[in-house]
Scaffold this motif. Structure first.
Motif, PDB file in Angstrom:
ATOM      1  N   UNK A  85       0.818  -0.869   0.067  1.00  0.00           N
ATOM      2  CA  UNK A  85       0.165  -0.234  -0.177  1.00  0.00           C
ATOM      3  C   UNK A  85       1.196   1.424   0.014  1.00  0.00           C
ATOM      4  N   UNK A  86       0.585   2.390  -1.194  1.00  0.00           N
ATOM      5  CA  UNK A  86       1.514   3.686  -0.727  1.00  0.00           C
ATOM      6  C   UNK A  86       1.257   4.602  -0.026  1.00  0.00           C
ATOM      7  N   UNK A  87       2.730   5.128   0.367  1.00  0.00           N
ATOM      8  CA  UNK A  87       2.082   5.906   2.004  1.00  0.00           C
ATOM      9  C   UNK A  87       1.377   6.879   1.623  1.00  0.00           C
ATOM     10  N   UNK A  88       0.821   7.804   2.092  1.00  0.00           N
ATOM     11  CA  UNK A  88      -0.179   8.920   1.735  1.00  0.00           C
ATOM     12  C   UNK A  88       1.342  10.477   2.011  1.00  0.00           C
ATOM     13  N   UNK A  89       0.760  11.082   0.776  1.00  0.00           N
ATOM     14  CA  UNK A  89       2.459  11.905   0.432  1.00  0.00           C
ATOM     15  C   UNK A  89       2.202  12.779   1.763  1.00  0.00           C
ATOM     16  N   UNK A  90       2.351  13.436   3.008  1.00  0.00           N
ATOM     17  CA  UNK A  90       2.108  14.927   2.877  1.00  0.00           C
ATOM     18  C   UNK A  90       2.262  15.686   2.833  1.00  0.00           C
ATOM     19  N   UNK A  91       3.779  15.455   2.434  1.00  0.00           N
ATOM     20  CA  UNK A  91       4.387  17.240   2.092  1.00  0.00           C
ATOM     21  C   UNK A  91       3.292  18.047   1.056  1.00  0.00           C
ATOM     22  N   UNK A  92       2.296  16.968  -0.015  1.00  0.00           N
ATOM     23  CA  UNK A  92       1.581  17.004  -0.864  1.00  0.00           C
ATOM     24  C   UNK A  92       0.442  18.094  -0.209  1.00  0.00           C
ATOM     25  N   UNK A  93       0.042  17.214   1.044  1.00  0.00           N
ATOM     26  CA  UNK A  93      -0.904  17.395   1.561  1.00  0.00           C
ATOM     27  C   UNK A  93      -1.224  19.038   2.509  1.00  0.00           C
ATOM     28  N   UNK A  94       0.271  19.077   3.134  1.00  0.00           N
ATOM     29  CA  UNK A  94       0.102  20.919   4.030  1.00  0.00           C
ATOM     30  C   UNK A  94       0.411  21.539   2.613  1.00  0.00           C
ATOM     31  N   UNK A  95       1.114  21.143   1.222  1.00  0.00           N
ATOM     32  CA  UNK A  95       1.360  22.259   0.112  1.00  0.00           C
ATOM     33  C   UNK A  95       0.124  22.343   0.018  1.00  0.00           C
ATOM     34  N   UNK A  96      -1.252  21.844   0.095  1.00  0.00           N
ATOM     35  CA  UNK A  96      -2.320  21.679  -0.876  1.00  0.00           C
ATOM     36  C   UNK A  96      -3.096  23.153  -0.176  1.00  0.00           C
ATOM     37  N   UNK A  97      -2.777  23.215   1.350  1.00  0.00           N
ATOM     38  CA  UNK A  97      -3.311  23.678   2.180  1.00  0.00           C
ATOM     39  C   UNK A  97      -3.904  25.434   2.101  1.00  0.00           C
ATOM     40  N   UNK A  98      -2.764  25.896   1.722  1.00  0.00           N
ATOM     41  CA  UNK A  98      -3.029  27.113   1.295  1.00  0.00           C
ATOM     42  C   UNK A  98      -3.723  27.553   0.001  1.00  0.00           C
TER      43      UNK A  98
ATOM     44  N   UNK B  53     -14.496  22.364  -3.548  1.00  0.00           N
ATOM     45  CA  UNK B  53     -14.327  21.585  -4.265  1.00  0.00           C
ATOM     46  C   UNK B  53     -13.970  21.536  -5.437  1.00  0.00           C
ATOM     47  N   UNK B  54     -14.475  22.525  -6.401  1.00  0.00           N
ATOM     48  CA  UNK B  54     -13.903  22.689  -8.204  1.00  0.00           C
ATOM     49  C   UNK B  54     -12.213  22.830  -7.812  1.00  0.00           C
ATOM     50  N   UNK B  55     -11.662  23.429  -6.926  1.00  0.00           N
ATOM     51  CA  UNK B  55     -10.102  23.728  -6.713  1.00  0.00           C
ATOM     52  C   UNK B  55      -9.447  22.397  -6.320  1.00  0.00           C
ATOM     53  N   UNK B  56      -9.907  21.610  -5.818  1.00  0.00           N
ATOM     54  CA  UNK B  56      -9.696  20.340  -5.372  1.00  0.00           C
ATOM     55  C   UNK B  56      -9.271  20.174  -6.815  1.00  0.00           C
ATOM     56  N   UNK B  57     -10.897  19.328  -6.994  1.00  0.00           N
ATOM     57  CA  UNK B  57     -11.107  18.324  -8.212  1.00  0.00           C
ATOM     58  C   UNK B  57      -9.764  18.659  -9.196  1.00  0.00           C
ATOM     59  N   UNK B  58      -9.593  20.048  -9.314  1.00  0.00           N
ATOM     60  CA  UNK B  58      -8.657  20.653 -10.655  1.00  0.00           C
ATOM     61  C   UNK B  58      -7.150  19.872  -9.799  1.00  0.00           C
ATOM     62  N   UNK B  59      -6.865  20.087  -8.908  1.00  0.00           N
ATOM     63  CA  UNK B  59      -4.990  19.674  -7.966  1.00  0.00           C
ATOM     64  C   UNK B  59      -5.485  18.477  -8.049  1.00  0.00           C
ATOM     65  N   UNK B  60      -6.154  17.468  -8.102  1.00  0.00           N
ATOM     66  CA  UNK B  60      -5.941  16.225  -7.822  1.00  0.00           C
ATOM     67  C   UNK B  60      -5.823  16.066  -9.273  1.00  0.00           C
ATOM     68  N   UNK B  61      -7.312  15.941 -10.232  1.00  0.00           N
ATOM     69  CA  UNK B  61      -6.683  16.340 -11.824  1.00  0.00           C
ATOM     70  C   UNK B  61      -5.060  16.062 -11.911  1.00  0.00           C
ATOM     71  N   UNK B  62      -4.481  17.100 -11.551  1.00  0.00           N
ATOM     72  CA  UNK B  62      -3.154  17.183 -12.588  1.00  0.00           C
ATOM     73  C   UNK B  62      -2.337  17.053 -11.256  1.00  0.00           C
ATOM     74  N   UNK B  63      -2.315  16.452 -10.223  1.00  0.00           N
ATOM     75  CA  UNK B  63      -1.485  15.582  -9.218  1.00  0.00           C
ATOM     76  C   UNK B  63      -1.377  14.118  -9.419  1.00  0.00           C
ATOM     77  N   UNK B  64      -2.461  13.793  -9.465  1.00  0.00           N
ATOM     78  CA  UNK B  64      -2.936  11.999  -9.488  1.00  0.00           C
ATOM     79  C   UNK B  64      -3.272  12.198  -8.237  1.00  0.00           C
ATOM     80  N   UNK B  65      -3.477  12.510  -7.157  1.00  0.00           N
ATOM     81  CA  UNK B  65      -3.035  12.048  -6.027  1.00  0.00           C
ATOM     82  C   UNK B  65      -4.335  12.787  -5.213  1.00  0.00           C
ATOM     83  N   UNK B  66      -5.352  11.760  -5.531  1.00  0.00           N
ATOM     84  CA  UNK B  66      -6.460  11.892  -5.647  1.00  0.00           C
ATOM     85  C   UNK B  66      -7.017  11.403  -3.551  1.00  0.00           C
ATOM     86  N   UNK B  67      -7.354  10.686  -3.191  1.00  0.00           N
ATOM     87  CA  UNK B  67      -7.158  10.585  -1.792  1.00  0.00           C
ATOM     88  C   UNK B  67      -6.760  11.502  -1.445  1.00  0.00           C
ATOM     89  N   UNK B  68      -5.240  12.002  -1.212  1.00  0.00           N
ATOM     90  CA  UNK B  68      -5.230  12.810  -0.009  1.00  0.00           C
ATOM     91  C   UNK B  68      -5.231  14.521  -0.196  1.00  0.00           C
TER      92      UNK B  68
END
Length: 224
Positions: free
Chosen positions: A1-14, A176-191
């Motif tokens: 199982x792949x580990x969560x990318x916490x750096x990406x998650x923290x960077x997504x907050x701002x 939600x729209x911004x999250x969808x775009x970020x997820x589509x660009x990074x392929x890190x949907x779960x995070x």
């Protein structure tokens, strides 16, 4: 199982924080408009205004009986087909209109119940001193009904905030729209969706605290 990318998650907050004002703004405007409309609908239902009351009942039945997403699509994609002038309607405006009409139907029934929950002696006392129906509603009944309905209306505001997430289906880049775009660009949907879920969770919990304090204040007022 792949580990969560916490750096990406923290960077997504701002990144997502920039879209919170739009989400809350849409929810606040929709809530304000829905509150005004629902009060008018509730008064019409309570007073059984001739001619208008059947249409009010139909309005409430339609918007309570159909999914919000269908209503949003109807306003944004459907109506311009019948009325070409509405092609200029942007996604934010369509979302606000849809949210307003949808939640006003639910809120109208809650406010109607709150109005009917005001002791009948209050109505009779107002009539006995010669108050007209409008004066009685404005000065006596509605202020008391507001106290009864307030906690429920906060619940509707919480639901409304969560429902703004459907605005991304109209092309609105809100939270939600911004999250969808970020997820589509990074392929890190779960995070991505975990982060946005926490955003909504925090906003709802903050409002729940406000609701709790409001209920305590109203409870003290009733005890007096």
């Amino acid at each position: 199982m792949r580990a969560l990318d916490f750096d990406y998650m923290l960077g997504l907050v701002p990144v997502l924080l920039k879209y919170v004002p739009l989400t809350l703004g849409m929810a606040s405007v929709s809530m304000l408009l829905a509150l005004v409309l629902s009060c008018l609908l509730a008064i019409v239902r309570v007073l059984k205004v001739p001619v208008v009351d059947p249409f009010t009942g139909l309005f409430i039945s339609f918007f309570r009986g159909t999914p919000l997403l269908v209503q949003l699509f109807l306003f944004y994609y459907g109506l311009p087909q019948l009325f070409p002038s509405l092609t200029a309607l942007d996604g934010i405006s369509a979302a606000v209109i849809g949210l307003t009409l949808h939640f006003s139907a639910y809120m109208a029934e809650s406010i109607r119940a709150a109005i009917l929950g005001v002791d009948r002696s209050q109505w009779e006392a107002a009539r006995s001193i010669g108050m007209r129906e409008g004066q009685m509603m404005r000065r006596i009944v509605l202020p008391q009904a507001a106290r009864i309905a307030a906690p429920t209306l906060v619940n509707y505001f919480i639901d409304l905030i969560k429902s703004t997430s459907l605005a991304f289906t109209l092309g609105v880049t809100e939270l939600m729209g911004a999250t969808q775009k970020e997820a589509a660009g990074s392929f890190l949907y779960f995070e991505s969706f975990i982060v946005v879920a926490v955003f909504y969770w925090v906003m709802v919990e903050a409002l729940s605290l406000v609701q709790g304090q409001l209920e305590q204040r109203l409870g003290k007022a009733v005890q007096r």
